[in-house]
Scaffold this motif. Structure first.
Motif, PDB file in Angstrom:
ATOM      1  N   ASP B 124       0.787  -1.184   0.137  1.00 35.06           N
ATOM      2  CA  ASP B 124      -0.010  -0.081  -0.078  1.00 35.06           C
ATOM      3  C   ASP B 124       0.750   1.133  -0.111  1.00 35.06           C
ATOM      4  O   ASP B 124       0.464   2.063  -0.625  1.00 35.06           O
ATOM      5  CB  ASP B 124      -0.867   0.046   1.305  1.00 35.06           C
ATOM      6  N   THR B 125       1.945   1.024   0.785  1.00 33.10           N
ATOM      7  CA  THR B 125       2.902   2.446   1.137  1.00 33.10           C
ATOM      8  C   THR B 125       3.483   2.679  -0.433  1.00 33.10           C
ATOM      9  O   THR B 125       3.585   3.695  -0.955  1.00 33.10           O
ATOM     10  CB  THR B 125       4.032   2.217   2.190  1.00 33.10           C
ATOM     11  N   GLN B 127       2.718   1.548  -3.197  1.00 29.13           N
ATOM     12  CA  GLN B 127       1.766   2.102  -4.459  1.00 29.13           C
ATOM     13  C   GLN B 127       1.491   3.544  -4.102  1.00 29.13           C
ATOM     14  O   GLN B 127       1.295   4.513  -5.308  1.00 29.13           O
ATOM     15  CB  GLN B 127       0.553   1.172  -4.292  1.00 29.13           C
ATOM     16  N   ALA B 128       1.119   4.071  -2.928  1.00 34.25           N
ATOM     17  CA  ALA B 128       0.690   5.269  -2.762  1.00 34.25           C
ATOM     18  C   ALA B 128       2.007   6.362  -3.047  1.00 34.25           C
ATOM     19  O   ALA B 128       1.667   7.160  -3.707  1.00 34.25           O
ATOM     20  CB  ALA B 128       0.345   5.520  -1.096  1.00 34.25           C
ATOM     21  N   ALA B 129       2.968   5.985  -2.774  1.00 36.18           N
ATOM     22  CA  ALA B 129       4.302   6.625  -3.126  1.00 36.18           C
ATOM     23  C   ALA B 129       4.270   7.012  -4.391  1.00 36.18           C
ATOM     24  O   ALA B 129       4.638   8.032  -5.039  1.00 36.18           O
ATOM     25  CB  ALA B 129       5.587   6.074  -2.443  1.00 36.18           C
TER      26      ALA B 129
END
Lengths: 391, 233
Positions: B124-125, B127-129
């Motif tokens: 998740d992190t 992908q968000a970045a």
């Protein structure tokens, strides 16, 4: 405006995730992609900010082909919210929110003070600013995720099942606040969900996708409920379509009659002097609940005596709320209130049904087939299910 | 030297007086031991970072890189000390052969740690970045590496402590460090009467050095990860 122009995504193994998609997400509106898993809704979303590159076709942001914009430039102009927020665990909340402005070169002080304002805007106390993501609940993290996506004030937001991982109560809160925020901001939003109820609640327009990445129907929520394009859409939209469609029929003048009331704290009248059910109100005429006169005669009206199962219909609100107010009321009389929740009176079920019948279109037609036999019986049975006596 | 040895007790516990009598020489040994333990770990980390990144970024490269680094670590240290000069065309007793060998060991240990540390960043992190608009390099430096710090720190602790012990082995083949104290003790022993003080002193100083370096790595790791304590508190 976001425009999909004949977009296809085919993976090397031959799987087609999205098939010749033509679709426009209008400026300032929420467009929801909904469908079962494997329908290509997330793939379609990620092709907008080029997390996934289309095999064929192009996606336009206003009048620019997104494939001509450097990916990191493109992405900084598009807010992105995902299911588990995906916050940076090593950064404080305020620095998480300030990420994109800092990437864009905003000075640190201004980026942080803007981030503080945004936290308030998404309903978080400023006291959270110096904490780290792991110290927040799932719902709070999701608010931070939304704030982070909004921080650089991008015209476009992509949201991938942002509210699916929180409990139903928090989800509803987040949805309501999201709609309130969108009323102020008017972003162009593409929202992915597998939950048709969420799609109907949030979407200005809904794109229903079927497995294999075909667009089955693109319509407003009311149209989708009233006129599903085919059996797949009808099945996906699910049960209670006629009833749910009434939710979009608003602004009617509800008929209502004077309803006898008793004030909280007063003595309930004797059974012979009143109808079986009596509405209790507070000092400002806000309905509190029903009392059963036979059981409460001569007693002081207190909280414990109230049947609270009945819902309220707001004058000018939806026909769905009006119908529900009648069906959920133990007396069979639906309580009608004004915008300030003050009692106006009560409406009979058949009056509401008449109003539904007078509606043009399939909503009225559905209403017609659903009634005509034993309205009283329906009302009574529903009341028996919904209401639980104080015993 | 041997005459001097006869004057003091040969009991293991008299290492302290041995230390006081040879203070400046012993501190010199401790100092060079410290450098030899630390510098190769730092160099090893610098080399392991790109290799670890590679094996995390391209999953096909993970198994071969891990196999090779695992094999490197199984080479006995004495053999490696001896092999390095001919392989690299250095003098038989070059000052560099020990630090080079230790750097090889550090790389072998740290490649896996860096790869697994980078792998510990949640999808998740990550992908968000990417979706937020970090360039790949900026994401590595500002998101992935900071989040990998706890895992990398754990590896650094092992590397630095194991280096302290391997350096001592280099002392037994003539390089100046705490390992010399063991040779001295051995040389001063005679058949039936072992001479313990320098040996025990060497052990004590090695343990103290290992504990101190370990503590430094822990402190540095904590300084870099205030978010971990906050999450627990």
């Amino acid at each position: 405006m976001i425009r999909f122009d004949n977009v296809t995504k085919r993976y090397p193994d031959g799987t087609v995730a999205v098939d010749s998609l033509d679709l426009t997400a209008e400026t300032g509106k929420i467009t929801v992609f909904v469908g079962p898993s494997g329908c290509g809704k997330t793939t379609s979303l990620r092709m907008i900010n080029r997390m996934i590159e289309p095999t064929q076709g192009s996606i336009w942001l206003d009048d620019r082909d997104t494939s001509t914009i450097a990916t990191h430039e493109l992405r900084r102009r598009i807010g992105y919210v995902i299911q588990h927020a995906g916050l940076f665990p090593h950064r404080t909340i305020v620095d998480n929110v300030a990420t994109v402005p800092l990437l864009l070169g905003t000075d640190r002080k201004k980026a942080r003070s803007d981030a503080m304002d945004l936290l308030e805007r998404v309903g978080l106390d400023r006291g959270f600013a110096k904490r780290y993501p792991a110290q927040l609940s799932g719902g709070q993290q999701q608010r931070v995720g939304v704030a982070r996506a909004l921080a650089a004030d991008p015209p476009v937001m992509l949201m991938d099942e942002p509210f699916s991982a929180v409990d139903p109560v928090v989800r509803e809160q987040l949805q309501d606040e999201f709609l309130r925020l969108q009323d102020d901001l008017g972003k162009t939003i593409v929202f992915v969900t597998h939950d048709i109820d969420e799609a109907i609640k949030l979407g200005d327009r809904i794109a229903v996708l079927r497995v294999g990445g075909h667009l089955a129907q693109l319509a407003t929520p009311a149209d989708l409920l009233a006129r599903p394009a085919d059996a797949f859409v009808a099945g996906f939209v699910g049960r209670d379509r006629g009833y749910r469609a009434l939710g979009f029929s608003e602004g009617h003048e509800l008929p209502h009659h004077e309803e006898p009331t008793v004030r909280m704290g007063e003595t309930a009248p004797a059974a012979s002097e009143a109808a079986e059910w009596l509405l209790a109100v507070d000092g400002e005429a806000h309905p509190q609940g029903w009392i059963n006169v036979e059981q409460t005669a001569g007693r002081e009206v207190t909280e414990e005596l109230l049947y609270r199962g009945g819902t309220l219909a707001t004058q000018g609100g939806s026909l769905r709320a009006a119908l529900d107010a009648c069906l959920s009321s133990p007396s069979g009389r639906g309580v009608v209130v004004d915008e300030n929740h003050r009692l106006l009176g009560s409406a009979q079920l058949d009056e509401v049904v008449q109003l539904i019948k007078s509606e043009p279109g399939p909503a009225g037609a559905d209403g017609d087939t659903g009634t005509g036999t034993g309205t009283q019986g329906t009302s009574g049975a529903t009341a028996a299910v919904l209401q639980k006596g104080p015993a | 030297m041997s005459g001097f040895a006869n004057e003091v007790s040969s009991s293991p516990l008299s290492f302290w007086s041995y230390f006081m009598d040879h203070r400046s020489a012993d501190l010199q040994l401790l100092w060079s031991h410290t450098w030899l333990s630390v510098v190769p770990v730092v160099l090893g980390l610098v080399i392991a970072l790109p290799l670890g990144w590679l094996s995390n970024r391209f999953s096909w490269s993970y198994p071969p890189i891990m196999t090779v680094s695992g094999l490197l670590y199984t080479i006995p240290s004495i053999a490696l000390f001896v092999l390095i000069p001919p392989l690299l065309h250095l003098d038989q007793l070059s000052e560099l052969q020990v630090p080079i060998a230790l750097t090889v060991y550090s790389v072998a240990l740290l490649v896996r740690v860096v790869a697994d540390g980078l792998g510990s960043v949640s999808e998740d992190t990550r992908q968000a970045a990417t979706a937020i608009g970090f360039t790949p390099l900026a994401r590595l430096l500002k998101v992935d590496l900071p989040i990998a710090v706890p895992v990398i720190t754990a590896g650094l602790r092992v590397a630095v402590v194991s280096n302290v012990s391997i350096v001592a082995i280099a002392g037994t083949i003539g390089f100046q460090n705490l390992g010399n104290l063991f040779t001295t003790g051995y040389q001063l022993s005679s058949g039936t009467s072992p001479y313990y003080p320098p040996i025990v002193l060497g052990l004590v100083l090695c343990v103290i050095l290992a504990l101190a370096l370990d503590a430094l790595v822990i402190l540095a790791g904590r300084g870099l990860t205030p978010w971990r304590r906050a999450a627990r508190g």
